[in-house]
Scaffold this motif. Structure first.
Motif, PDB file in Angstrom:
ATOM      1  N   GLN A 155     -43.277  -1.893  46.163  1.00  0.00           N
ATOM      2  CA  GLN A 155     -43.458  -2.608  44.906  1.00  0.00           C
ATOM      3  C   GLN A 155     -42.579  -2.014  43.811  1.00  0.00           C
ATOM      4  O   GLN A 155     -42.232  -0.830  43.833  1.00  0.00           O
ATOM      5  CB  GLN A 155     -44.930  -2.551  44.473  1.00  0.00           C
ATOM      6  CG  GLN A 155     -45.909  -3.032  45.518  1.00  0.00           C
ATOM      7  CD  GLN A 155     -45.691  -4.485  45.876  1.00  0.00           C
ATOM      8  OE1 GLN A 155     -45.333  -5.292  45.020  1.00  0.00           O
ATOM      9  NE2 GLN A 155     -45.915  -4.822  47.150  1.00  0.00           N
ATOM     10  N   PRO A 156     -42.219  -2.849  42.831  1.00  0.00           N
ATOM     11  CA  PRO A 156     -41.470  -2.301  41.689  1.00  0.00           C
ATOM     12  C   PRO A 156     -42.339  -1.340  40.884  1.00  0.00           C
ATOM     13  O   PRO A 156     -43.548  -1.521  40.772  1.00  0.00           O
ATOM     14  CB  PRO A 156     -41.106  -3.544  40.872  1.00  0.00           C
ATOM     15  CG  PRO A 156     -42.128  -4.572  41.260  1.00  0.00           C
ATOM     16  CD  PRO A 156     -42.468  -4.299  42.692  1.00  0.00           C
ATOM     17  N   GLN A 157     -41.701  -0.338  40.330  1.00  0.00           N
ATOM     18  CA  GLN A 157     -42.397   0.652  39.518  1.00  0.00           C
ATOM     19  C   GLN A 157     -42.024   0.407  38.053  1.00  0.00           C
ATOM     20  O   GLN A 157     -40.841   0.367  37.693  1.00  0.00           O
ATOM     21  CB  GLN A 157     -41.997   2.071  39.927  1.00  0.00           C
ATOM     22  CG  GLN A 157     -42.174   2.356  41.415  1.00  0.00           C
ATOM     23  CD  GLN A 157     -43.625   2.281  41.849  1.00  0.00           C
ATOM     24  OE1 GLN A 157     -44.476   2.969  41.297  1.00  0.00           O
ATOM     25  NE2 GLN A 157     -43.907   1.450  42.836  1.00  0.00           N
ATOM     26  N   LEU A 158     -43.004   0.228  37.201  1.00  0.00           N
ATOM     27  CA  LEU A 158     -42.807  -0.042  35.788  1.00  0.00           C
ATOM     28  C   LEU A 158     -43.268   1.157  34.969  1.00  0.00           C
ATOM     29  O   LEU A 158     -44.337   1.707  35.204  1.00  0.00           O
ATOM     30  CB  LEU A 158     -43.582  -1.289  35.358  1.00  0.00           C
ATOM     31  CG  LEU A 158     -43.146  -2.614  36.003  1.00  0.00           C
ATOM     32  CD1 LEU A 158     -44.049  -3.745  35.531  1.00  0.00           C
ATOM     33  CD2 LEU A 158     -41.689  -2.929  35.669  1.00  0.00           C
ATOM     34  N   TYR A 159     -42.445   1.539  33.992  1.00  0.00           N
ATOM     35  CA  TYR A 159     -42.762   2.673  33.127  1.00  0.00           C
ATOM     36  C   TYR A 159     -42.574   2.237  31.674  1.00  0.00           C
ATOM     37  O   TYR A 159     -41.585   1.570  31.336  1.00  0.00           O
ATOM     38  CB  TYR A 159     -41.854   3.877  33.409  1.00  0.00           C
ATOM     39  CG  TYR A 159     -41.878   4.330  34.843  1.00  0.00           C
ATOM     40  CD1 TYR A 159     -42.803   5.258  35.287  1.00  0.00           C
ATOM     41  CD2 TYR A 159     -40.944   3.826  35.748  1.00  0.00           C
ATOM     42  CE1 TYR A 159     -42.821   5.683  36.601  1.00  0.00           C
ATOM     43  CE2 TYR A 159     -40.944   4.245  37.064  1.00  0.00           C
ATOM     44  CZ  TYR A 159     -41.886   5.169  37.489  1.00  0.00           C
ATOM     45  OH  TYR A 159     -41.894   5.575  38.794  1.00  0.00           O
ATOM     46  N   LEU A 160     -43.482   2.618  30.830  1.00  0.00           N
ATOM     47  CA  LEU A 160     -43.394   2.332  29.402  1.00  0.00           C
ATOM     48  C   LEU A 160     -43.323   3.656  28.651  1.00  0.00           C
ATOM     49  O   LEU A 160     -44.162   4.546  28.877  1.00  0.00           O
ATOM     50  CB  LEU A 160     -44.613   1.538  28.927  1.00  0.00           C
ATOM     51  CG  LEU A 160     -44.663   1.203  27.433  1.00  0.00           C
ATOM     52  CD1 LEU A 160     -43.510   0.252  27.067  1.00  0.00           C
ATOM     53  CD2 LEU A 160     -46.009   0.603  27.061  1.00  0.00           C
ATOM     54  N   SER A 161     -42.321   3.779  27.782  1.00  0.00           N
ATOM     55  CA  SER A 161     -42.184   5.019  27.020  1.00  0.00           C
ATOM     56  C   SER A 161     -41.966   4.693  25.543  1.00  0.00           C
ATOM     57  O   SER A 161     -41.425   3.639  25.191  1.00  0.00           O
ATOM     58  CB  SER A 161     -41.010   5.849  27.550  1.00  0.00           C
ATOM     59  OG  SER A 161     -39.780   5.162  27.351  1.00  0.00           O
ATOM     60  N   GLU A 162     -42.387   5.582  24.694  1.00  0.00           N
ATOM     61  CA  GLU A 162     -42.215   5.457  23.246  1.00  0.00           C
ATOM     62  C   GLU A 162     -41.612   6.762  22.736  1.00  0.00           C
ATOM     63  O   GLU A 162     -42.170   7.847  22.962  1.00  0.00           O
ATOM     64  CB  GLU A 162     -43.558   5.204  22.565  1.00  0.00           C
ATOM     65  CG  GLU A 162     -43.488   5.060  21.064  1.00  0.00           C
ATOM     66  CD  GLU A 162     -42.842   3.740  20.651  1.00  0.00           C
ATOM     67  OE1 GLU A 162     -42.255   3.687  19.563  1.00  0.00           O
ATOM     68  OE2 GLU A 162     -42.928   2.757  21.444  1.00  0.00           O
ATOM     69  N   THR A 163     -40.440   6.648  22.044  1.00  0.00           N
ATOM     70  CA  THR A 163     -39.740   7.836  21.552  1.00  0.00           C
ATOM     71  C   THR A 163     -39.441   7.667  20.065  1.00  0.00           C
ATOM     72  O   THR A 163     -38.937   6.608  19.642  1.00  0.00           O
ATOM     73  CB  THR A 163     -38.424   8.052  22.325  1.00  0.00           C
ATOM     74  OG1 THR A 163     -38.695   8.113  23.718  1.00  0.00           O
ATOM     75  CG2 THR A 163     -37.746   9.339  21.870  1.00  0.00           C
ATOM     76  N   TYR A 164     -39.743   8.687  19.289  1.00  0.00           N
ATOM     77  CA  TYR A 164     -39.411   8.672  17.861  1.00  0.00           C
ATOM     78  C   TYR A 164     -38.403   9.786  17.596  1.00  0.00           C
ATOM     79  O   TYR A 164     -38.585  10.926  18.055  1.00  0.00           O
ATOM     80  CB  TYR A 164     -40.653   8.882  17.002  1.00  0.00           C
ATOM     81  CG  TYR A 164     -40.349   8.855  15.522  1.00  0.00           C
ATOM     82  CD1 TYR A 164     -40.232   7.638  14.855  1.00  0.00           C
ATOM     83  CD2 TYR A 164     -40.154  10.033  14.807  1.00  0.00           C
ATOM     84  CE1 TYR A 164     -39.930   7.600  13.504  1.00  0.00           C
ATOM     85  CE2 TYR A 164     -39.855  10.008  13.465  1.00  0.00           C
ATOM     86  CZ  TYR A 164     -39.749   8.785  12.814  1.00  0.00           C
ATOM     87  OH  TYR A 164     -39.438   8.751  11.471  1.00  0.00           O
ATOM     88  N   SER A 165     -37.336   9.466  16.847  1.00  0.00           N
ATOM     89  CA  SER A 165     -36.301  10.467  16.587  1.00  0.00           C
ATOM     90  C   SER A 165     -35.701  10.243  15.206  1.00  0.00           C
ATOM     91  O   SER A 165     -35.798   9.150  14.622  1.00  0.00           O
ATOM     92  CB  SER A 165     -35.194  10.370  17.647  1.00  0.00           C
ATOM     93  OG  SER A 165     -34.535   9.106  17.582  1.00  0.00           O
ATOM     94  N   THR A 166     -35.058  11.304  14.696  1.00  0.00           N
ATOM     95  CA  THR A 166     -34.286  11.220  13.452  1.00  0.00           C
ATOM     96  C   THR A 166     -33.008  12.023  13.655  1.00  0.00           C
ATOM     97  O   THR A 166     -33.043  13.109  14.266  1.00  0.00           O
ATOM     98  CB  THR A 166     -35.086  11.757  12.254  1.00  0.00           C
ATOM     99  OG1 THR A 166     -34.288  11.618  11.065  1.00  0.00           O
ATOM    100  CG2 THR A 166     -35.478  13.212  12.438  1.00  0.00           C
TER     101      THR A 166
END
Length: 456
Positions: free
Chosen positions: A69-80
């Motif tokens: 099966q396909p593998q799905l990943y969700l990520s959230e990144t904050y940068s300055t």
């Protein structure tokens, strides 16, 4: 004639201990052997542990199948950042580039920019050289192996229940033999004391008869203690409180005949039916597939990849983008990692094969040992039965001659002891036969919850 002070103390002490260690309560509920077996299968912790092992193996199948099966990943990144390249790229991803942003001074000395990046990433293996399929096969084999091991645990639990249950029956039967011997010895003591008061016997005979009764009282105390121990052992197997009391049904009966099958029949049956042998064969199959998995790492792998990205500075406006592609990966050099893994798997195959040969030999020895024990117990039963008849006849003759003054007291006590020993040997042989029958069925992998009826 009155008993000496030490003799009275001994008799009263044994009487008090006998009351304290009295057998099971009179209102104890009877529990037949087959019901005990069913209860042990339901409640023994080993059964629950076996089910858990099977469940773990089933979840390994689920995990292995996920490789398709396909593998799905969700990520959230904050940068300055104020890095010129990253600042411009970040603003470009946010879709906020204007003409002024191309001014050389702004490109070289940008203001710091904040960014919140939300990325949805996808990886979908299309071809892995068969590694996923082999992993699924191994997991399914693991389920089969865990199931076979659970069957073996169940068989061993049945045999343990039979042994503990019949051990409790044996302990009670031994107590009955001792109590009968006490009854006989007490009658002899009373008779000898009467003869002594009449001047027909000597004082030493009266003392010897009193000592014999005291010895049997001590044996009764030990027998009652053995009943308590046997009850606790059976309770533990059944998953009950060790203090719980119940009655058992007599299962020590004389067999009609030995099983008609020859020893080679049982040995062949064991090699075919033993669940633990089936489990080791499955383990060998798993090891073979591990070799194939290791070799498959030399093959190319193909996967689809993609991501969807959202970039925003203040969460009021955002730029979006996506990427789709395919990736082919081929290991050209692993520093002997794949070759070493393959050789390791091949060595594991040889190890499992050696263990399998050892288990085959051990199973044959166990089966033969159980078969010979069964034969021995069966032959001892008939010998013990004949010994009881002879001891009863001998005791009758000696008692008559003692009463006529032809034999000394020691001959009478020896004859009574011989009868007690013959009866004890008989019930021990019956116990050994039942346990040996269970051991033979266990060794051959044919014992089930219908034992002992299913063994006839």
């Amino acid at each position: 004639m009155s008993c000496p002070r030490f003799c009275k103390f001994s008799f009263l002490g044994t009487l008090v201990l006998s009351m304290v260690l009295s057998p099971l309560a009179a209102n104890a509920v009877p529990l037949p052997l087959q019901e005990a077996i069913q209860e042990a299968i339901r409640n023994n912790p080993q059964t629950a542990a076996s089910r858990s092992v099977i469940e773990q193996a089933e979840q390994q199948v689920v995990q292995a199948k996920s490789g398709y099966q396909p593998q799905l990943y969700l990520s959230e990144t904050y940068s300055t950042t104020n890095n010129p390249m990253w600042a411009f790229g970040t603003k470009l991803n946010q879709e906020r580039i204007t003409q002024e942003d191309f001014a050389p001074d702004r490109l070289n000395h940008p203001d710091a920019i904040n960014n919140s990046a939300t990325v949805l990433n996808m990886e979908w293996p299309i071809y892995t050289g068969g590694q996923v399929g082999l992993r699924v096969d191994q997991a399914r084999i693991q389920v089969q192996g865990a199931t076979r091991q659970a069957e073996r645990v169940k068989q061993e639990l049945i045999a343990r229940t039979v042994s503990a249950y019949s051990g409790l029956v044996l302990a009670k039967a031994n107590l009955n033999v001792i109590e009968e011997a006490i009854h006989t010895a007490s009658a002899y003591r009373d008779m000898i004391e009467t003869r002594y008061r009449s001047g027909l016997s000597v004082k030493s005979d009266a003392l010897r008869a009193q000592v014999r009764v005291a010895e049997l009282e001590q044996e009764r105390i030990q027998a009652e203690s053995q009943i308590r121990v046997a009850q606790a052992m059976l309770n533990s197997i059944l998953g009950r409180s060790i203090d719980e009391e119940f009655d058992v049904v007599d299962v020590l009966h004389s067999p009609r005949a030995l099983p008609p099958e020859r020893i080679d029949f049982w040995e062949e049956k064991a090699l075919q039916a033993r669940p633990d042998l089936a489990a080791i064969r499955l383990k060998k199959e798993m090891a073979d597939k591990e070799v194939a998995r290791a070799k498959a790492e030399h093959l190319p792998q193909l996967a689809l990849v993609g991501n969807y990205e959202i970039n925003s500075e203040k969460f009021d406006d955002a730029g979006t983008n996506y990427t789709l592609g395919a990736m082919v990966k081929l290991n050209l050099y692993s520093g002997q990692r794949i070759s070493g893994k393959t050789r390791e798997a091949e060595a594991a195959v040889k190890q499992v094969a050696a263990i399998q040969r050892e288990m085959d030999s051990a199973v044959l020895v166990q089966t033969r040992q159980a078969y010979l024990r069964l034969q021995s117990a069966y032959n001892r039963i008939s010998v013990a039965q004949a010994s009881i008849a002879q001891a009863e006849e001998g005791l009758k003759i000696v008692r008559d001659r003692y009463e006529n003054g032809l034999y000394p007291l020691v001959s009478l006590l020896d004859a009574e002891l011989s009868l007690k020993q013959a009866r004890t040997a008989h019930i021990q042989a019956l116990y050994d036969y039942l346990v040996a029958t269970a051991e033979l069925r266990l060794a051959s992998g044919t014992i089930d919850e219908g034992f002992p009826e299913s063994a006839q």
